[in-house]
Design a protein around this motif. Structure first.
Motif, PDB file in Angstrom:
ATOM      1  N   PHE A  66       0.827  -1.199   0.000  1.00  0.00           N
ATOM      2  CA  PHE A  66       0.000   0.000   0.000  1.00  0.00           C
ATOM      3  C   PHE A  66       0.869   1.260   0.000  1.00  0.00           C
ATOM      4  O   PHE A  66       0.629   2.195  -0.762  1.00  0.00           O
ATOM      5  N   ARG A  67       1.890   1.293   0.855  1.00  0.00           N
ATOM      6  CA  ARG A  67       2.743   2.487   0.969  1.00  0.00           C
ATOM      7  C   ARG A  67       3.484   2.774  -0.329  1.00  0.00           C
ATOM      8  O   ARG A  67       3.685   3.940  -0.687  1.00  0.00           O
ATOM      9  N   ASP A  68       3.873   1.737  -1.046  1.00  0.00           N
ATOM     10  CA  ASP A  68       4.540   1.939  -2.333  1.00  0.00           C
ATOM     11  C   ASP A  68       3.584   2.597  -3.328  1.00  0.00           C
ATOM     12  O   ASP A  68       3.951   3.548  -4.023  1.00  0.00           O
ATOM     13  N   GLY A  69       2.348   2.103  -3.385  1.00  0.00           N
ATOM     14  CA  GLY A  69       1.345   2.710  -4.259  1.00  0.00           C
ATOM     15  C   GLY A  69       1.018   4.131  -3.836  1.00  0.00           C
ATOM     16  O   GLY A  69       0.842   5.025  -4.679  1.00  0.00           O
ATOM     17  N   GLU A  70       0.960   4.350  -2.541  1.00  0.00           N
ATOM     18  CA  GLU A  70       0.681   5.681  -2.005  1.00  0.00           C
ATOM     19  C   GLU A  70       1.769   6.670  -2.457  1.00  0.00           C
ATOM     20  O   GLU A  70       1.467   7.780  -2.896  1.00  0.00           O
ATOM     21  N   ARG A  71       3.036   6.266  -2.360  1.00  0.00           N
ATOM     22  CA  ARG A  71       4.147   7.123  -2.778  1.00  0.00           C
ATOM     23  C   ARG A  71       4.027   7.473  -4.258  1.00  0.00           C
ATOM     24  O   ARG A  71       4.214   8.624  -4.658  1.00  0.00           O
ATOM     25  N   ARG A  72       3.706   6.483  -5.085  1.00  0.00           N
ATOM     26  CA  ARG A  72       3.588   6.741  -6.528  1.00  0.00           C
ATOM     27  C   ARG A  72       2.449   7.714  -6.816  1.00  0.00           C
ATOM     28  O   ARG A  72       2.598   8.612  -7.654  1.00  0.00           O
ATOM     29  N   VAL A  73       1.316   7.546  -6.141  1.00  0.00           N
ATOM     30  CA  VAL A  73       0.176   8.441  -6.369  1.00  0.00           C
ATOM     31  C   VAL A  73       0.511   9.862  -5.900  1.00  0.00           C
ATOM     32  O   VAL A  73       0.253  10.837  -6.611  1.00  0.00           O
ATOM     33  N   ILE A  74       1.109   9.993  -4.732  1.00  0.00           N
ATOM     34  CA  ILE A  74       1.458  11.328  -4.232  1.00  0.00           C
ATOM     35  C   ILE A  74       2.477  11.988  -5.151  1.00  0.00           C
ATOM     36  O   ILE A  74       2.378  13.179  -5.448  1.00  0.00           O
ATOM     37  N   SER A  75       3.424  11.215  -5.659  1.00  0.00           N
ATOM     38  CA  SER A  75       4.402  11.754  -6.613  1.00  0.00           C
ATOM     39  C   SER A  75       3.702  12.310  -7.850  1.00  0.00           C
ATOM     40  O   SER A  75       4.049  13.381  -8.348  1.00  0.00           O
ATOM     41  N   ARG A  76       2.697  11.598  -8.329  1.00  0.00           N
ATOM     42  CA  ARG A  76       1.931  12.052  -9.505  1.00  0.00           C
ATOM     43  C   ARG A  76       1.157  13.329  -9.175  1.00  0.00           C
ATOM     44  O   ARG A  76       1.069  14.246  -9.994  1.00  0.00           O
ATOM     45  N   LEU A  77       0.602  13.404  -7.956  1.00  0.00           N
ATOM     46  CA  LEU A  77      -0.184  14.576  -7.560  1.00  0.00           C
ATOM     47  C   LEU A  77       0.690  15.823  -7.390  1.00  0.00           C
ATOM     48  O   LEU A  77       0.220  16.941  -7.570  1.00  0.00           O
ATOM     49  N   LEU A  78       1.953  15.623  -7.059  1.00  0.00           N
ATOM     50  CA  LEU A  78       2.879  16.741  -6.871  1.00  0.00           C
ATOM     51  C   LEU A  78       3.455  17.167  -8.218  1.00  0.00           C
ATOM     52  O   LEU A  78       4.651  17.115  -8.461  1.00  0.00           O
ATOM     53  N   ASP A  79       2.564  17.616  -9.073  1.00  0.00           N
ATOM     54  CA  ASP A  79       2.945  17.993 -10.441  1.00  0.00           C
ATOM     55  C   ASP A  79       3.333  19.457 -10.558  1.00  0.00           C
ATOM     56  O   ASP A  79       3.527  19.964 -11.655  1.00  0.00           O
ATOM     57  N   GLY A  80       3.439  20.137  -9.429  1.00  0.00           N
ATOM     58  CA  GLY A  80       3.820  21.544  -9.435  1.00  0.00           C
ATOM     59  C   GLY A  80       2.651  22.502  -9.466  1.00  0.00           C
ATOM     60  O   GLY A  80       2.804  23.672  -9.128  1.00  0.00           O
ATOM     61  N   ALA A  81       1.487  22.038  -9.883  1.00  0.00           N
ATOM     62  CA  ALA A  81       0.321  22.913  -9.950  1.00  0.00           C
ATOM     63  C   ALA A  81      -0.202  23.204  -8.541  1.00  0.00           C
ATOM     64  O   ALA A  81      -0.306  22.288  -7.721  1.00  0.00           O
ATOM     65  N   PRO A  82      -0.510  24.460  -8.264  1.00  0.00           N
ATOM     66  CA  PRO A  82      -1.079  24.788  -6.956  1.00  0.00           C
ATOM     67  C   PRO A  82      -2.398  24.055  -6.742  1.00  0.00           C
ATOM     68  O   PRO A  82      -3.272  24.053  -7.614  1.00  0.00           O
ATOM     69  N   LYS A  83      -2.507  23.382  -5.622  1.00  0.00           N
ATOM     70  CA  LYS A  83      -3.716  22.669  -5.228  1.00  0.00           C
ATOM     71  C   LYS A  83      -3.555  22.321  -3.765  1.00  0.00           C
ATOM     72  O   LYS A  83      -2.476  22.482  -3.197  1.00  0.00           O
ATOM     73  N   VAL A  84      -4.608  21.827  -3.144  1.00  0.00           N
ATOM     74  CA  VAL A  84      -4.534  21.343  -1.766  1.00  0.00           C
ATOM     75  C   VAL A  84      -4.677  19.831  -1.810  1.00  0.00           C
ATOM     76  O   VAL A  84      -5.603  19.309  -2.430  1.00  0.00           O
ATOM     77  N   ILE A  85      -3.750  19.133  -1.147  1.00  0.00           N
ATOM     78  CA  ILE A  85      -3.739  17.676  -1.125  1.00  0.00           C
ATOM     79  C   ILE A  85      -3.816  17.207   0.317  1.00  0.00           C
ATOM     80  O   ILE A  85      -3.014  17.619   1.155  1.00  0.00           O
ATOM     81  N   ALA A  86      -4.770  16.332   0.606  1.00  0.00           N
ATOM     82  CA  ALA A  86      -4.852  15.675   1.910  1.00  0.00           C
ATOM     83  C   ALA A  86      -4.225  14.296   1.764  1.00  0.00           C
ATOM     84  O   ALA A  86      -4.547  13.561   0.830  1.00  0.00           O
ATOM     85  N   THR A  87      -3.302  13.963   2.668  1.00  0.00           N
ATOM     86  CA  THR A  87      -2.654  12.660   2.625  1.00  0.00           C
ATOM     87  C   THR A  87      -3.200  11.770   3.729  1.00  0.00           C
ATOM     88  O   THR A  87      -3.794  12.256   4.698  1.00  0.00           O
ATOM     89  N   GLY A  88      -2.965  10.481   3.603  1.00  0.00           N
ATOM     90  CA  GLY A  88      -3.284   9.555   4.681  1.00  0.00           C
ATOM     91  C   GLY A  88      -2.319   9.765   5.831  1.00  0.00           C
ATOM     92  O   GLY A  88      -1.226  10.317   5.655  1.00  0.00           O
ATOM     93  N   GLY A  89      -2.705   9.308   7.013  1.00  0.00           N
ATOM     94  CA  GLY A  89      -1.910   9.531   8.214  1.00  0.00           C
ATOM     95  C   GLY A  89      -0.500   8.982   8.164  1.00  0.00           C
ATOM     96  O   GLY A  89       0.409   9.539   8.774  1.00  0.00           O
ATOM     97  N   GLY A  90      -0.283   7.898   7.422  1.00  0.00           N
ATOM     98  CA  GLY A  90       1.033   7.279   7.378  1.00  0.00           C
ATOM     99  C   GLY A  90       1.911   7.734   6.229  1.00  0.00           C
ATOM    100  O   GLY A  90       3.098   7.378   6.174  1.00  0.00           O
ATOM    101  N   ALA A  91       1.366   8.514   5.317  1.00  0.00           N
ATOM    102  CA  ALA A  91       2.119   8.896   4.115  1.00  0.00           C
ATOM    103  C   ALA A  91       3.416   9.621   4.458  1.00  0.00           C
ATOM    104  O   ALA A  91       4.478   9.309   3.921  1.00  0.00           O
ATOM    105  N   PHE A  92       3.359  10.575   5.346  1.00  0.00           N
ATOM    106  CA  PHE A  92       4.519  11.408   5.681  1.00  0.00           C
ATOM    107  C   PHE A  92       5.567  10.620   6.465  1.00  0.00           C
ATOM    108  O   PHE A  92       6.708  11.051   6.602  1.00  0.00           O
ATOM    109  N   MET A  93       5.186   9.446   6.969  1.00  0.00           N
ATOM    110  CA  MET A  93       6.114   8.607   7.733  1.00  0.00           C
ATOM    111  C   MET A  93       7.101   7.891   6.819  1.00  0.00           C
ATOM    112  O   MET A  93       8.150   7.444   7.274  1.00  0.00           O
ATOM    113  N   GLN A  94       6.771   7.770   5.557  1.00  0.00           N
ATOM    114  CA  GLN A  94       7.633   7.081   4.603  1.00  0.00           C
ATOM    115  C   GLN A  94       8.699   8.049   4.109  1.00  0.00           C
ATOM    116  O   GLN A  94       8.383   9.126   3.602  1.00  0.00           O
ATOM    117  N   ASP A  95       9.970   7.671   4.253  1.00  0.00           N
ATOM    118  CA  ASP A  95      11.074   8.575   3.927  1.00  0.00           C
ATOM    119  C   ASP A  95      10.970   9.164   2.523  1.00  0.00           C
ATOM    120  O   ASP A  95      11.115  10.376   2.345  1.00  0.00           O
TER     121      ASP A  95
END
Length: 179
Positions: A66-95
């Motif tokens: 799950f965490r691997d998929g989460e990282r890939r999705v968040i990477s895709r969402l961080l496309d540089g465009a201004p937006k607000v993103i809510a992450t899951g509680g454990g996302a920021f725990m992954q280096d």
């Protein structure tokens, strides 16, 4: 004090991090509306990409998958465009995920006292880390481990047992001070 600051919108995505139940999705939607930006819930995007719920992913494939998929999705969402993103509680725990967020976005730690979190998580089913466990005990254990990591976010906003608009106001104030 509510005002629309569309003209002062950030030039990078704003990413909300913090414990489950703190209100990242609810506050994120309201924050995005206030700022005139789009809102994305990373957990919803992960479920769309996988074609199953997060609980199903945890059960079938385990947390590491799950965490691997989460990282890939968040990477895709961080496309540089201004937006607000809510992450899951454990996302920021992954280096790797945390490094992406800190490098490419404005990270905001949305925090709340354990009593508030316990009350809020009891209102919604489907939280894999709470399955068949005492929410207060789990949240206290998670907070002990996670809060020092969440503290790496450059902005820290404390949510209270108040309407979510109060948290949005605090975030707006913090963002304005960072400009």
């Amino acid at each position: 004090m509510q005002r629309n600051i569309k003209s002062n919108s950030p030039h990078a995505p704003v990413v909300l991090v913090g414990m489950m139940g703190v209100g990242k999705s609810t506050v994120g939607r309201r924050l995005a509306a206030r700022m005139g930006l789009s809102f994305v819930d990373a957990d919803e995007e992960i479920e769309k990409a996988a074609g199953m719920t997060i609980a199903e992913m945890f059960e079938r494939y385990g947390e590491a998958h799950f965490r691997d998929g989460e990282r890939r999705v968040i990477s895709r969402l961080l496309d540089g465009a201004p937006k607000v993103i809510a992450t899951g509680g454990g996302a920021f725990m992954q280096d790797d995920t945390r490094a992406l967020i800190l490098e490419q976005a404005i990270a905001i730690w949305l925090d709340a006292d354990i009593d508030i979190l316990v009350d809020r998580v009891s209102r919604r089913e489907g939280r894999p880390l709470l399955k068949d466990r005492d929410p207060r005990e789990v949240l206290m254990q998670l907070a002990a481990v996670r809060n020092p990591v969440y503290a790496q976010a450059p902005i820290h906003v404390k949510s209270a047992a108040a309407p979510h608009e109060a948290a949005v106001d605090k975030i707006m104030e913090a963002l304005n001070q960072c400009r």
